[in-house]
Write a protein that holds these residues in place. Structure first.
Motif, PDB file in Angstrom:
ATOM      1  N   ALA A   1     -11.693   9.766   4.467  1.00 51.34           N
ATOM      2  CA  ALA A   1     -11.971   8.482   5.259  1.00 51.34           C
ATOM      3  C   ALA A   1     -13.315   8.011   5.001  1.00 51.34           C
ATOM      4  O   ALA A   1     -13.528   6.625   5.251  1.00 51.34           O
ATOM      5  N   LEU A   2     -14.532   8.653   4.957  1.00 50.11           N
ATOM      6  CA  LEU A   2     -15.801   8.075   4.630  1.00 50.11           C
ATOM      7  C   LEU A   2     -15.533   7.161   3.364  1.00 50.11           C
ATOM      8  O   LEU A   2     -16.321   5.952   3.344  1.00 50.11           O
ATOM      9  N   ALA A   3     -15.189   7.711   2.428  1.00 47.26           N
ATOM     10  CA  ALA A   3     -15.023   6.764   1.135  1.00 47.26           C
ATOM     11  C   ALA A   3     -14.405   5.528   1.409  1.00 47.26           C
ATOM     12  O   ALA A   3     -14.591   4.223   0.879  1.00 47.26           O
ATOM     13  N   ARG A   4     -13.179   5.744   2.144  1.00 42.20           N
ATOM     14  CA  ARG A   4     -12.282   4.319   2.265  1.00 42.20           C
ATOM     15  C   ARG A   4     -12.953   3.633   3.195  1.00 42.20           C
ATOM     16  O   ARG A   4     -12.805   2.268   3.079  1.00 42.20           O
ATOM     17  N   ALA A   5     -13.865   3.974   4.006  1.00 40.51           N
ATOM     18  CA  ALA A   5     -14.557   3.092   5.262  1.00 40.51           C
ATOM     19  C   ALA A   5     -15.592   2.415   4.355  1.00 40.51           C
ATOM     20  O   ALA A   5     -15.925   1.218   4.623  1.00 40.51           O
ATOM     21  N   THR A   6     -16.329   3.083   3.199  1.00 41.16           N
ATOM     22  CA  THR A   6     -17.105   2.519   2.519  1.00 41.16           C
ATOM     23  C   THR A   6     -16.880   1.350   1.730  1.00 41.16           C
ATOM     24  O   THR A   6     -17.346   0.253   1.746  1.00 41.16           O
ATOM     25  N   VAL A   7     -15.554   1.364   1.216  1.00 40.17           N
ATOM     26  CA  VAL A   7     -15.341   0.224   0.381  1.00 40.17           C
ATOM     27  C   VAL A   7     -14.672  -0.799   1.076  1.00 40.17           C
ATOM     28  O   VAL A   7     -14.563  -2.066   0.712  1.00 40.17           O
ATOM     29  N   ARG A   8     -14.425  -0.463   2.336  1.00 38.93           N
ATOM     30  CA  ARG A   8     -13.694  -1.439   3.290  1.00 38.93           C
ATOM     31  C   ARG A   8     -14.804  -2.171   4.113  1.00 38.93           C
ATOM     32  O   ARG A   8     -15.008  -3.406   4.444  1.00 38.93           O
ATOM     33  N   LEU A   9     -15.659  -1.251   4.862  1.00 43.48           N
ATOM     34  CA  LEU A   9     -16.660  -1.754   5.642  1.00 43.48           C
ATOM     35  C   LEU A   9     -18.047  -2.004   5.112  1.00 43.48           C
ATOM     36  O   LEU A   9     -18.862  -2.380   5.863  1.00 43.48           O
ATOM     37  N   GLY A  10     -18.172  -1.385   3.979  1.00 43.20           N
ATOM     38  CA  GLY A  10     -19.660  -1.564   3.299  1.00 43.20           C
ATOM     39  C   GLY A  10     -19.815  -2.960   2.737  1.00 43.20           C
ATOM     40  O   GLY A  10     -20.722  -3.095   2.030  1.00 43.20           O
ATOM     41  N   VAL A  11     -18.743  -3.700   2.576  1.00 50.96           N
ATOM     42  CA  VAL A  11     -18.939  -5.064   2.072  1.00 50.96           C
ATOM     43  C   VAL A  11     -18.488  -6.060   2.885  1.00 50.96           C
ATOM     44  O   VAL A  11     -17.728  -6.078   3.907  1.00 50.96           O
ATOM     45  N   THR A  12     -18.976  -7.310   2.895  1.00 54.92           N
ATOM     46  CA  THR A  12     -18.467  -8.434   3.602  1.00 54.92           C
ATOM     47  C   THR A  12     -17.616  -9.415   3.046  1.00 54.92           C
ATOM     48  O   THR A  12     -16.828 -10.279   3.533  1.00 54.92           O
TER      49      THR A  12
END
Length: 319
Positions: A188-199
């Motif tokens: 979950a953390l890696a998937r959230a990073t690539v989706r929510l970590g970018v605009t």
């Protein structure tokens, strides 16, 4: 196998890797530290430029910056132990000892490239992001004189301000073992990073590449361990380990460039304000439309800013 078949096979593997890891340097730039098995990139020539990534990312995160910087520096980009293509070593359960373990791997990389790969022992520039920031500060305190410049990207290297609260989901993952177990199972953390970590939305191939090394459940343990080791308060031994002595001015003496994604939900604008308060000498570039992965959202401009930071003024004027 004949030489011709070997060349064909190598070319085929290279093509597959280019498809799986778009923009990532070719296999001939991949290296391993003999003593630890830590994977790192070694590309370019010149003064050493070390990239330290954060949690849930790996050296693939630097792919947008490398084309601009490789002509001007020897770019070394390791995968922290257990992340990316670095194997996961047996790590201590205690967070402070785990952080020391990570620092030992950075030290082993340094010793290897200086002793065996001909890299100069001084005059390094560090580029740090996320978890790479605290590691860099601790590395600086342990080895004064190695680093001559510092590039700071959406990270922290000092205690959180009073009243600062991490995002709810990150607090839950850090503080509750069942939540951490569920996040580990779902990546979950890696998937959230690539989706929510970018605009701006990454393409499917880029997202797959970001997640590829941690596709198997057994290969993502370090992601959860990093999140669980985020210091909880002043008494946390991990925070004491990473905090500089009160009289230390090691960062104050370094030329510093700060590149900040202003839409970062974790390392928010108030963290940037604290960086500028502590280090008024720093050159600051704010990227209003960039998120936590500022190197993805603002890679082209950020690469040029870092390039100019590395080059002396007369050289810049000739370009």
């Amino acid at each position: 196998m004949t030489a011709g078949r070997r060349r064909t096979s190598a070319a085929a593997r290279g093509t597959v890797l280019q498809e799986l890891l778009p923009g990532y340097p070719a296999r001939e730039h991949w290296r391993l530290v003999p003593s630890t098995g830590q994977h790192y990139l070694d590309v370019g020539t010149g003064r050493p430029l070390l990239f330290l990534h954060g949690n849930a990312t790996w050296s693939h995160a630097w792919r947008t910056l490398l084309p601009t910087l490789v002509p001007h520096a020897r770019c070394l980009a390791p995968d922290l132990p257990g992340l990316g293509l670095s194997r996961h070593p047996a790590t201590p359960a205690d967070p402070a000892h785990r952080h020391l373990h990570q620092l030992d791997h950075v030290d082993a990389l340094y010793r290897h490239v200086v002793r065996d790969e001909g890299v100069t022992p001084t005059g390094w520039t560090f580029v740090v992001h996320g978890w790479g920031g605290p590691l860099d500060l601790a590395r600086l305190l342990r080895n004064a004189g190695v680093i001559s410049r510092l590039v700071v990207l959406d990270t922290i290297a000092f205690p959180w301000s009073d009243g600062h609260r991490l995002p709810f989901r990150l607090r839950r993952l850090r503080n509750h073992r069942p939540v951490a177990a569920a996040a580990h199972a779902a990546d979950a953390l890696a998937r959230a990073t690539v989706r929510l970590g970018v605009t701006h939305r990454l393409g499917p191939a880029e997202r797959r590449a970001c997640l590829l090394p941690h596709a198997r459940r057994g290969s993502r343990r370090a992601i959860t361990e990093f999140a669980r080791a985020v210091p909880r308060g002043p008494a946390d031994p991990a925070r004491r380990l990473l905090a500089p002595p009160e009289e230390s001015d090691d960062l104050a003496r370094l030329p510093m460039l700060i590149g900040w994604g202003m839409r970062d939900p974790v390392f928010s604008a108030e963290v940037l304000t604290e960086w500028t308060r502590r280090h008024p000498h720093a050159v600051v570039h704010r990227f209003p439309r960039a998120g936590h992965l500022v190197m993805d959202d603002a890679g082209a401009e950020l690469g040029l800013r870092i390039r100019d930071f590395l080059l002396p003024e007369p050289v810049r004027g000739q370009r």
